[in-house]
Structures are given as C-alpha cells and as structure tokens.
Design a protein around this motif. Structure first.
Motif, short mmCIF file in Angstrom:
data_model
loop_
_atom_site.label_atom_id
_atom_site.label_comp_id
_atom_site.label_asym_id
_atom_site.label_seq_id
_atom_site.Cartn_x
_atom_site.Cartn_y
_atom_site.Cartn_z
N GLU A 133 26.86 11.49 16.16
CA GLU A 133 25.95 10.45 16.63
C GLU A 133 25.44 9.61 15.45
OE1 GLU A 133 23.92 12.01 20.73
OE2 GLU A 133 22.86 12.51 18.87
N LYS A 134 24.98 8.41 15.78
CA LYS A 134 24.34 7.55 14.79
C LYS A 134 22.88 7.37 15.19
CE LYS A 134 24.91 3.26 12.18
NZ LYS A 134 25.72 2.03 12.00
N ILE A 135 21.99 7.69 14.28
CA ILE A 135 20.56 7.74 14.59
C ILE A 135 19.79 6.87 13.60
CG2 ILE A 135 18.53 9.25 14.70
CD1 ILE A 135 20.42 11.51 15.54
N LEU A 136 18.86 6.09 14.13
CA LEU A 136 17.97 5.27 13.31
C LEU A 136 16.60 5.94 13.22
CD1 LEU A 136 17.11 2.66 11.81
CD2 LEU A 136 16.58 1.68 14.07
N ASP A 137 16.17 6.23 11.99
CA ASP A 137 14.83 6.73 11.74
C ASP A 137 14.05 5.58 11.11
OD1 ASP A 137 12.58 8.27 11.40
OD2 ASP A 137 13.34 9.39 9.68
N LEU A 138 13.29 4.87 11.94
CA LEU A 138 12.60 3.66 11.51
C LEU A 138 11.20 4.02 11.02
CD1 LEU A 138 12.59 0.58 11.27
CD2 LEU A 138 11.89 0.46 13.67
N GLY A 139 10.77 3.37 9.93
CA GLY A 139 9.52 3.76 9.30
C GLY A 139 9.67 5.13 8.65
N ALA A 140 10.83 5.34 8.05
CA ALA A 140 11.21 6.67 7.57
C ALA A 140 10.40 7.14 6.38
CB ALA A 140 12.69 6.69 7.22
N GLY A 141 9.76 6.21 5.67
CA GLY A 141 8.97 6.62 4.51
C GLY A 141 9.83 7.28 3.45
N THR A 142 9.44 8.48 3.05
CA THR A 142 10.19 9.21 2.02
C THR A 142 11.36 9.99 2.60
OG1 THR A 142 8.69 11.10 2.21
CG2 THR A 142 8.14 9.43 0.56
N ALA A 143 11.69 9.75 3.87
CA ALA A 143 12.90 10.25 4.52
C ALA A 143 12.88 11.76 4.78
CB ALA A 143 14.15 9.87 3.74
N MET B 11 0.84 -1.20 0.00
CA MET B 11 0.00 0.00 0.00
C MET B 11 0.87 1.25 0.00
SD MET B 11 -2.68 1.29 2.92
CE MET B 11 -1.29 1.81 3.97
N PHE B 12 1.90 1.26 0.84
CA PHE B 12 2.77 2.44 0.89
C PHE B 12 3.60 2.57 -0.39
CE2 PHE B 12 1.95 2.37 5.52
CZ PHE B 12 1.62 3.71 5.67
N ASP B 13 3.96 1.45 -1.02
CA ASP B 13 4.63 1.54 -2.32
C ASP B 13 3.79 2.34 -3.30
OD1 ASP B 13 6.74 -0.01 -1.43
OD2 ASP B 13 6.07 -1.86 -2.42
N GLN B 14 2.48 2.09 -3.29
CA GLN B 14 1.59 2.72 -4.26
C GLN B 14 1.37 4.20 -4.01
OE1 GLN B 14 -1.91 0.12 -4.17
NE2 GLN B 14 -1.21 -0.83 -6.07
N VAL B 15 1.45 4.64 -2.76
CA VAL B 15 1.18 6.05 -2.47
C VAL B 15 2.46 6.87 -2.33
CG1 VAL B 15 -0.98 5.44 -1.33
CG2 VAL B 15 1.09 5.77 0.06
N ALA B 16 3.63 6.23 -2.54
CA ALA B 16 4.90 6.90 -2.24
C ALA B 16 5.07 8.22 -2.97
CB ALA B 16 6.06 5.96 -2.57
N ALA B 17 4.77 8.26 -4.26
CA ALA B 17 5.06 9.47 -5.04
C ALA B 17 4.30 10.68 -4.53
CB ALA B 17 4.72 9.21 -6.51
N GLY B 18 3.06 10.48 -4.08
CA GLY B 18 2.27 11.61 -3.61
C GLY B 18 2.12 11.70 -2.11
N MET C 234 8.68 3.51 -0.90
CA MET C 234 8.91 4.72 -0.10
C MET C 234 10.40 5.03 -0.03
SD MET C 234 5.96 5.96 0.98
CE MET C 234 5.68 6.56 2.64
N LEU C 235 11.23 4.01 0.17
CA LEU C 235 12.67 4.25 0.23
C LEU C 235 13.20 4.78 -1.10
CD1 LEU C 235 13.98 1.15 2.24
CD2 LEU C 235 13.88 3.53 3.02
N ALA C 236 12.69 4.25 -2.20
CA ALA C 236 13.12 4.73 -3.51
C ALA C 236 12.78 6.20 -3.69
CB ALA C 236 12.48 3.89 -4.62
N GLU C 237 11.59 6.59 -3.23
CA GLU C 237 11.20 8.00 -3.30
C GLU C 237 12.09 8.84 -2.38
OE1 GLU C 237 8.95 11.27 -4.67
OE2 GLU C 237 9.18 9.22 -5.43
N GLY C 238 12.42 8.31 -1.21
CA GLY C 238 13.32 9.02 -0.31
C GLY C 238 14.69 9.21 -0.91
N LYS C 239 15.22 8.18 -1.56
CA LYS C 239 16.53 8.30 -2.21
C LYS C 239 16.48 9.33 -3.34
CE LYS C 239 18.06 3.55 -1.33
NZ LYS C 239 18.39 2.25 -1.95
N ARG C 240 15.38 9.34 -4.08
CA ARG C 240 15.26 10.31 -5.18
C ARG C 240 15.30 11.74 -4.65
NH1 ARG C 240 11.71 13.42 -7.77
NH2 ARG C 240 9.99 12.97 -6.34
N ARG C 241 14.67 11.95 -3.51
CA ARG C 241 14.58 13.31 -2.97
C ARG C 241 15.79 13.70 -2.13
NH1 ARG C 241 8.28 14.27 -1.19
NH2 ARG C 241 7.32 13.24 -2.99
#
Length: 244
Positions: free
Chosen positions: A58-68, A21-28, A90-97
C-alpha cells in the motif's frame, strides 16, 4: 528574526509562523511530547497505526508527520509511506532519525495544496496536525482528493474530554503545567502556550466528525483515547458507482 528568537504562533495560524515555530522545537519535540503526555504519546501512536492498518504494497500519506515517528511506525508494516510536513526543520529531524528506512520518503507539503495526484494513496492520516492548519476543512478535502476510492482516513487529534471534572483538570494541566514541562525539557515554552490555545479553541469530537462528512468522506466514526484527551476519527472515501 534571528535563530535565537522564539517564533510565537497564534490562532491566526499563519503558515510561515507555525512552520517556523515547529522548526525551532524540532530537535526536542519528541522528548517534550513524551514528557508532557506522561508517555501516552506512544500509546496513541500505536492506536493510530492499528486504525490505519497498513499493509505491504500500500501507499500511505502521513500528513503533518513532524519528526516522522508515526511514519516510521506505519512503514514497519512494509507499506510505502510518505512523511509530509510544512516544517523543513521537522522533516530534517525526521530524516536524521528515520532516513535509513527504505520504504519511507519525505516531502515538504502544504496541507491545503498537496503536491500529489488524485487517487494516489490507499490511506491518509494526520496526527495532532490538522489543528495547526489555517483552513482545516480545505485540508480534509485535499486529503479526500489524493485518496483512492474506498481508501481510508485516520485523524488523531487533541479533543474535548466529555467528563466535566476531568475536562476541568485537563484544561488546568494544559494552561498551567504543560508550558512549564516544555521549558524544563529544554523546548520553546511559548510554542506550547500556543499548543494550549489551539487545543482549547479546537472543535469537539462531534464537530470534527461533521467537518469530515462535509468534506465528502463516508462511514465517519470516532473513539476517544485517554478519556477524550485525544480522539481517533476514521472514515472512507466513497467508491465510484460504476452504474452512474
């Protein structure tokens, strides 16, 4: 299921369906969030960043980061930030941005079985993602495992407004207005039907605080944002007692 078919997650929270579901809504996704929160998402993100209080080195984990978006905000401090999510879209969209940020990396990860070492992170955080995990208590234990002793936890999640009148208005907005806003914004409206259901069934602030304590975290506290539409929970991993 073809790429044109909507992926309707439900409260069973099957990881494959929720991720799809989140894959499908990632772009918007970010555009829709801004529309449906009337811009409050930026204020909530800023409050979360302040609560995490990231520092260079520091090293920080942002879990469930979505589009980052939250990960990028944390990375601006100079900390090394890992944006982790179970949705490759969602990760692909985050990397793009945000892929050009050198101290920001991306990892596909299941919140209930994190691919990280014990005591790896100075701080861990989740924004609007714990609610989508099929075993949130296990996710809280996993977050504890990968956090250094004395390290910080920040959970920002939709919650229950304490005021009865405002709570009723908020629930009306979620059930009647929010899916329409999502459709106007060009996103899968059925995904936001699920969002409303998951918010309605999610425990209130005190119950989530209790879950965090049960997972082993200490110094648990929370504060409401926007009249309790969301709540910012904070905690620390207990330090090891050398004398013990």
């Amino acid at each position: 299921m073809t790429s044109n078919e909507s992926n309707r997650a439900d409260l069973g929270k099957d990881p494959a369906r929720v991720s799809g579901m989140f894959d499908q809504v990632a772009a918007g996704y970010d555009r829709t969030n801004t529309a449906m929160t009337v811009g409050n998402d930026a204020l909530w993100r800023a409050a979360t960043t302040r609560a995490v209080a990231p520092k260079p080195g520091e090293k920080i984990l942002d879990l469930g980061a979505g589009t980052a978006s939250s990960s990028a905000s944390l990375a601006r401090s100079g900390a090394q930030v890992v944006a982790a999510d179970f949705s490759p879209g969602m990760l692909a969209e985050g990397k793009r941005r945000h892929g050009s940020i050198r101290n920001l990396s991306f990892v596909e990860a299941d919140a209930t079985d994190l691919p990280f070492a014990d005591d790896e992170f100075d701080a861990v955080t989740m924004s609007y993602a714990l609610r989508n995990v099929n075993d949130p208590k296990k996710a809280l234990r996993e977050l504890l495992r990968v956090t250094k002793p004395g390290g910080r936890l920040v959970i920002n999640e939709f919650s229950t407004p304490p005021g009865g009148l405002f709570r009723s208005a908020y629930r009306f907005y979620n059930s009647q207005v929010l899916p329409r806003v999502a459709r106007v914004a060009g996103t899968n409206g059925e995904a936001y039907d699920y969002l409303n259901e998951s918010i309605r069934e999610w425990p209130d602030q005190k119950k989530l605080a209790a879950w965090i304590r049960e997972a082993g975290w200490a110094d648990v506290a929370y504060r409401n944002l926007s009249f309790g539409i969301v709540a910012l929970h904070r905690a620390r991993k207990p330090r090891v007692d050398a004398s013990a």
